[in-house]
Design a protein around this motif. Structure first.
Motif, mmCIF file in Angstrom:
data_model
loop_
_atom_site.group_PDB
_atom_site.id
_atom_site.type_symbol
_atom_site.label_atom_id
_atom_site.label_comp_id
_atom_site.label_asym_id
_atom_site.label_seq_id
_atom_site.Cartn_x
_atom_site.Cartn_y
_atom_site.Cartn_z
ATOM 1 N N LEU A 13 0.840 -1.238 -0.089
ATOM 2 C CA LEU A 13 0.051 0.136 0.155
ATOM 3 C C LEU A 13 0.912 1.220 0.068
ATOM 4 O O LEU A 13 0.535 2.031 -0.700
ATOM 5 N N PHE A 14 1.951 1.297 0.968
ATOM 6 C CA PHE A 14 2.639 2.532 0.898
ATOM 7 C C PHE A 14 3.763 2.779 -0.251
ATOM 8 O O PHE A 14 4.050 3.880 -0.523
ATOM 9 N N VAL A 137 -2.418 4.431 10.119
ATOM 10 C CA VAL A 137 -3.238 3.685 9.157
ATOM 11 C C VAL A 137 -3.030 2.292 9.153
ATOM 12 O O VAL A 137 -3.993 1.528 8.902
ATOM 13 N N ALA A 138 -1.748 1.624 9.575
ATOM 14 C CA ALA A 138 -1.839 0.371 9.540
ATOM 15 C C ALA A 138 -2.771 -0.305 10.619
ATOM 16 O O ALA A 138 -3.335 -1.370 10.527
ATOM 17 N N ASN A 139 -2.460 0.289 11.934
ATOM 18 C CA ASN A 139 -3.601 -0.117 12.947
ATOM 19 C C ASN A 139 -5.022 0.236 12.374
ATOM 20 O O ASN A 139 -5.852 -0.930 12.955
ATOM 21 N N PHE A 179 -8.410 4.786 0.639
ATOM 22 C CA PHE A 179 -7.871 4.300 -0.555
ATOM 23 C C PHE A 179 -7.673 2.949 -0.198
ATOM 24 O O PHE A 179 -8.164 1.983 -1.265
ATOM 25 N N TYR A 180 -7.323 2.328 0.724
ATOM 26 C CA TYR A 180 -7.027 1.002 0.847
ATOM 27 C C TYR A 180 -8.183 0.234 1.060
ATOM 28 O O TYR A 180 -8.403 -1.124 0.507
ATOM 29 N N LYS A 185 -11.761 -3.578 -1.974
ATOM 30 C CA LYS A 185 -13.133 -3.748 -1.800
ATOM 31 C C LYS A 185 -13.682 -4.225 -0.475
ATOM 32 O O LYS A 185 -14.641 -5.121 -0.298
ATOM 33 N N ILE A 186 -13.081 -3.610 0.773
ATOM 34 C CA ILE A 186 -13.468 -4.087 1.953
ATOM 35 C C ILE A 186 -14.810 -3.287 2.211
ATOM 36 O O ILE A 186 -15.659 -3.846 2.859
#
Length: 311
Positions: A13-14, A137-139, A179-180, A185-186
């Motif tokens: 992602l990053f 963001v990761a959390n 974005f993620y 598609k979550i």
């Protein structure tokens, strides 16, 4: 999602984000919009309201927004947890098993969750308080994906109202999260819930300028304007916010908790009629089902009937 898969996905992602924004850094709408959209927040006040209590008109697109998932600890002195969201809505009446049931019963219903809100515990403000963009963001990706999966949710709404960071940090954290979630598609829809306040406005405008193309709806809190707002004032406010969130689907709103703005009794639906004639009415949302239960959801029926009647 196991830890190794999550770590590799987050790393990808990053790496990809900078490439993505070379080509997509302008505010447009992320998905085709329903013509008759009704949304309602539910679960924040602990009034034992259920999905099945709320009247649902089959001729509108209906979104429930569970309020709230919050990145704070429990206890008498709650504190921020850097993007580790937990469920704080009424899980006894709005639990994981109830979401698929209401969606199966009503084909026009989708269910999302709202993040943060105003206060927690003993009226302690919920602050956006990241340790760093990358860690928040990761959390957030990990915790929100888990909640979405557990509850079979369709979308998220961003309702931070207090901040201990700068607007650019907020924009990056929320933008990268959206974005993620959309890219993978979550979730299928996203929204933000700003209001007119100098301590709030810069954060949402910074997010909109850079990541507006990922935001499907603007749940603008028109009930945060002063009580006694007139129809002409409301229409002026609407045009101002449509300009601020240019290109966005700005929804009109009122509260059933006795808050401010333009109430149904004082001309809310007259304002809706005026906007509809101008082709500007994108939908209606209400805060909240918990408060509306006391009046047997009178204005939920009226709002949906109004939307269903529009040509």
């Amino acid at each position: 999602m196991d830890s190794s898969t999550f770590s590799s996905t987050a790393a990808l992602l990053f790496f990809l984000l900078p490439l993505h924004f070379l080509f997509c850094n302008f505010p447009t709408i992320g998905a085709a919009q329903p013509e008759k959209l009704f949304r309602e927040y539910i679960g924040a006040e602990g009034n034992n309201v259920r999905f099945t209590d709320v009247p649902i008109n089959p001729s509108v697109d209906f979104h429930f927004l569970l309020a709230f998932a919050i990145d704070y600890t429990d206890g008498s002195h709650p504190a921020p947890t850097n993007g580790n969201f937990r469920v704080y809505w009424d899980t006894e009446n709005l639990g994981p098993s109830q979401v698929p049931v209401i969606k199966a019963k009503h084909a026009n219903v989708r269910v999302g969750m709202s993040l943060a809100g105003d206060t927690i515990g003993n009226n302690k403000p919920v602050y956006f308080h990241p340790t760093s963009i990358k860690s928040w963001v990761a959390n957030a990706i990990h915790s929100i994906t888990e909640i979405v999966t557990t509850y079979s949710l369709d979308g998220i709404d961003i309702d931070y109202e207090h901040f201990s960071s700068d607007p650019d940090t907020f924009a990056e954290c929320i933008g990268q999260l959206l974005f993620y979630l959309k890219q993978n598609k979550i979730v299928s829809f996203t929204s933000i819930a700003p209001f007119e306040d100098d301590s709030v406005k810069p954060y949402y405008l910074a997010l909109w300028r850079k990541y507006g193309h990922l935001i499907d709806y603007v749940n603008f809190q028109f009930y945060a304007y002063p009580r006694g707002t007139t129809v002409s004032q409301f229409l002026k406010y609407f045009d101002e916010q449509s300009s601020n969130y240019k290109g966005g689907q700005v929804l009109v709103s009122f509260g059933t908790d006795g808050s401010g703005g333009l109430s149904p009794q004082n001309g809310f639906f007259d304002a809706c009629s005026a906007l509809s004639k101008q082709g500007k009415l994108h939908g209606i949302f209400i805060w909240s089902a918990d408060d509306s239960k006391k009046a047997d959801f009178k204005y939920e029926r009226q709002s949906q009937d109004f939307l269903a009647s529009q040509k």
